[in-house]
Design an enzyme around this catalytic site. Structure first.
Site, PDB file in Angstrom:
ATOM      1  N   GLU A 189      -5.749  -5.973   3.618  1.00  0.00           N
ATOM      2  CA  GLU A 189      -6.191  -7.007   2.836  1.00  0.00           C
ATOM      3  C   GLU A 189      -7.343  -6.948   2.321  1.00  0.00           C
ATOM      4  O   GLU A 189      -7.689  -7.712   1.676  1.00  0.00           O
ATOM      5  CB  GLU A 189      -6.255  -8.655   3.947  1.00  0.00           C
ATOM      6  CG  GLU A 189      -5.326  -9.799   3.575  1.00  0.00           C
ATOM      7  CD  GLU A 189      -4.167  -9.617   3.434  1.00  0.00           C
ATOM      8  OE1 GLU A 189      -3.018  -9.365   4.807  1.00  0.00           O
ATOM      9  OE2 GLU A 189      -3.846  -8.996   1.644  1.00  0.00           O
ATOM     10  N   GLY A 214       2.838  -2.703   7.534  1.00  0.00           N
ATOM     11  CA  GLY A 214       2.998  -3.135   9.559  1.00  0.00           C
ATOM     12  C   GLY A 214       4.609  -3.529   9.963  1.00  0.00           C
ATOM     13  O   GLY A 214       5.374  -4.457   8.978  1.00  0.00           O
ATOM     14  N   THR A 252       0.895  -1.981  -0.319  1.00  0.00           N
ATOM     15  CA  THR A 252      -0.117   0.186   0.099  1.00  0.00           C
ATOM     16  C   THR A 252       0.531   1.316   0.376  1.00  0.00           C
ATOM     17  O   THR A 252       1.810   1.132   0.674  1.00  0.00           O
ATOM     18  CB  THR A 252      -0.609   0.240   1.436  1.00  0.00           C
ATOM     19  OG1 THR A 252      -1.857  -1.027   1.127  1.00  0.00           O
ATOM     20  CG2 THR A 252      -2.030   1.406   0.922  1.00  0.00           C
TER      21      THR A 252
END
Ligand SMILES: CCCCC/C=C\C/C=C\C/C=C\CCC(=O)SCCNC(=O)CCNC(=O)[C@H](O)C(C)(C)COP(=O)(O)OP(=O)(O)OC[C@H]1O[C@@H](n2cnc3c(N)ncnc32)[C@H](O)[C@@H]1OP(=O)(O)O
Ligand code: FAD
Length: 593
Positions: free
Chosen positions: A351, A108, A69
């Protein structure tokens, strides 16, 4: 890691359960490493690349995440702007963030934890763009963990939840990596820069499909934990008089409390079985894909997208109902429920944002509907689309499994047909294909939810009819399965009745049945949540403790609040007392006092 080796945990599932038990409150900062980074190296790397990197990942000599992303794009992968340009002179790829919106944003654990990333970037070679591909990128020095030159990395700041995960941003400035750091299982770039394309461009998206399958299980885990807490608390909490002058009642004896919680208890069991069913389907089709048989890849993608979206939406709504059913104490972190919600609600976005995911499934249903209308054969899970919509329900007082599954099949088939006919009507009105699609997506979302709901009901019924279960347990699980299905009809009656599929008497039967089932389940409610066997350490809840000592636990929890470290807080001296002194100096106020 070593502890898992000592305990002999070999399967990823066992390791995941151990990791969750070890870090129940905050999500592990290695969740993406183990859940996404290492499995992607295994599935998207060549055998040589896997042999080289997977052992390093599994032994935590290399710690990674999945960086796809960007500030400007998350859903639209084809719109990602990070570039990876092949330099045949040096046999390297040059990674670059050409625009502000191309900065990697959200990955993350990229901020402070990992030393490697799998980066999704637009591949350029010989002056041509070949779309998005995955690249293994070292982002920190393996000796002192400093950020590699040519990279800017940082944390994105506070979030609603996911506090254990340092989501970050990452900017590339002509950052070079070896050619062999492109994951080349499906697509390749040769030394001379020639591009070898994959059998299917979407094979690169395989990691996302895998995580979506995992997330269906996460939806079960989080909803069931909230249900355990709320049901146990409802058994302990006494409030108000059910009988005038009698003792205060267990709140679980109020029909409204049962109507809030028991369908969520049934949903938890339904989602556990659905997650297991989904995992079995994933294992079969993904192994076919690894052997080069891509035939069922669209079906897997559609099912994973739909169930991920459906189950996370329902789980998050259900967790909120569980929290509110605990009254004021549910709003406290002492209940454990706010943390459960804050950590899973992100799954409606990550996701694959749920609406977008549902639309992927809808696209698949639209194509299957057309194939069905042509009389072509359809995969088993989709054959209901050719259901005769003129048939009416045969549901009787017993609300048999057969009549319930038939109702869900009819509802989904009818709603998919309505959406497809709107799409076709739009086209006949002269709309371009993409407009005809966009102007029918609201009914397609509703139809896709019905499709997923059918999968879960049918899966529950199938397992009860196939598995050998002792009669007493089978009876209770059948009550839960019936409650899940009947409650779903009662709560969506309009969709089931729109074409007169049920008659008035059958509607009355269903409304009576759902209330009767609440009474049937009441005696077993606590046993049914105890059956999940979550230890108190994992629930981290004063309300959901196994021993039911709620008030003692709340009192101890409150006393441990940091605000209680001093009797008078510094804010009194810094603000309250000066304010009061200032007020008391003014005549009119002091006169009143
Ligand atoms: C307890 C709390 C839980 C704790 C959990 C902890 C850890 C869990 C681990 C991870 C979670 C944490 C972080 C999450 C990590 C991320 O979020 S990673 C980034 C995820 N990003 C996405 O998922 C992006 C979503 N977007 C897409 O998937 C696609 O781009 C799109 C939406 C499918 C649209 O793509 P587009 O290029 O427009 O494709 P189009 O719609 O045109 O489709 C083209 C055809 O391709 C088929 N297709 C698309 N995707 C796939 C796929 N993955 N597999 C197979 N096929 C695919 C599609 O069906 C179309 O086929 P047609 O035949 O042409 O219809
Ligand atoms: C907790 C958390 C952890 C994350 N971890 C990671 C990570 O580790 N790695 C990583 O790469 N990313 C990560 N992400 C990013 C995440 O994958 C993206 O946010 C997600 O894919 C959604 O994309 P987006 O943000 O662009 O949303 P958008 O797509 O911009 O969504 C905004 C709105 O647009 C709508 N929309 C968009 N496209 C369409 C369409 N075609 N049709 C109809 N409506 C549409 C959506 O439905 C939504 O309502 C994480 C996000 C969160 C919240």
């Amino acid at each position: 890691m070593d502890r898992m080796e000592e305990l002999g945990f070999r399967s990823e599932t066992d390791r995941q359960i151990f990791r969750e038990a070890a870090a129940p409150v905050e999500l592990s900062p290695f969740g993406l490493h183990s859940g996404m980074f290492v499995p992607t190296l295994e599935r998207q790397g060549t055998p040589e690349q896997s042999r080289k990197w997977v052992p390093l990942g599994k032994s935590f000599k290399m710690i990674g995440t999945y960086a796809q992303t960007e500030l400007g794009h998350g859903t639209f992968i084809r719109g990602l702007e990070t570039t990876a340009t092949f330099d045949p002179e040096t046999q390297e790829f040059i990674l670059d963030s050409p625009t502000l919106s191309s900065i990697k944003y959200w990955p993350g654990n990229v901020a402070k934890t990992v030393n490697h990333c799998l980066v999704m970037a637009q591949l350029y070679t010989q002056g041509k763009c070949h779309g998005t591909h995955l690249f293994l990128v070292q982002v920190r020095n393996m000796e002192d963990h400093t950020i590699m030159p040519g990279l800017e990395i940082g944390d994105i700041g506070p979030k609603l939840g996911f506090d254990g995960v340092d989501n970050g941003f990452m900017r590339f400035n002509k950052y070079r990596i070896p050619r062999m750091n492109m994951l080349m299982r499906y697509a390749k770039v040769l030394e001379n820069g020639d591009y070898i394309k994959p059998k299917n461009a979407k094979l690169t998206y395989g990691a996302m499909v895998m995580i979506r399958v995992f997330i269906v299980m996460d939806a079960f885990k989080t909803l069931s934990r909230a249900a355990v807490i709320a049901v146990r608390y409802s058994a302990v909490r006494r409030q108000s008089e059910l009988r005038p002058g009698g003792e205060e009642a267990q709140v679980m004896d109020y029909q409204t409390q049962q109507y809030k919680l028991f369908p969520l208890l049934a949903t938890s069991y339904a989602f556990l079985l659905a997650a297991e069913g989904m995992s079995q389907i994933y294992a079969k089709i993904s192994s076919d894909i690894e052997r080069g048989n891509l035939e069922d890849m669209p079906q897997l993608h559609a099912l994973a997208c739909g169930l991920k979206a459906f189950c996370t939406w329902v789980a998050c709504e259900g967790i909120e109902v569980c929290r509110m059913s605990c009254g004021g104490h549910g709003y406290s972190h002492a209940s454990g429920i706010p943390k459960i919600y804050a950590n899973i609600v992100g799954a409606c976005t990550y996701e694959g944002e749920n609406t977008v995911m549902m639309l992927q499934t809808a696209r698949y249903l639209s194509k299957c509907y057309i194939r069905g209308q042509r009389g072509e054969s359809l995969p088993e899970l989709i054959q209901y689309l050719t259901t005769d919509l003129n048939v009416k329900s045969t549901l009787g007082e017993d609300c048999s499994f057969e009549s319930l599954v038939a109702a869900y099949s009819h509802r989904a088939a009818r709603m998919v047909a309505v959406a497809c006919k709107l799409q076709q009507t739009n086209k006949k009105k002269g709309m371009a294909g993409h407009d005809a699609w966009n102007k029918s997506t609201v009914p397609f979302i509703a139809a896709t939810k019905a499709h997923c709901h059918l999968f879960i009901v049918r899966n529950f019924v199938t397992i009860l009819s196939q598995k050998k279960i002792d009669p007493a347990t089978h009876n209770v699980l059948s009550q839960l399965c019936t409650l899940y299905a009947v409650y779903g009809i009662v709560e969506n009656m309009g969709e089931f009745m729109q074409d007169g599929y049920f008659n008035q008497d059958q509607v009355s039967i269903l409304n009576r049945k759902v209330l009767a089932l609440l009474e049937d389940i009441r005696p077993n409610a606590v046993a049914l949540v105890d059956a999940f066997d979550y230890p108190d350490h994992l629930l981290q809840s004063c309300l959901g403790r196994y021993d039911g000592q709620v008030y003692e636990a709340l009192y101890e929890y409150s006393k441990s609040s940091p605000l209680n470290n001093t009797d008078i807080h510094s804010s009194y001296y810094n603000y309250i007392r000066p304010m009061m002194q200032k007020r008391s100096e003014s005549k009119n106020i002091s006169a009143k006092l």
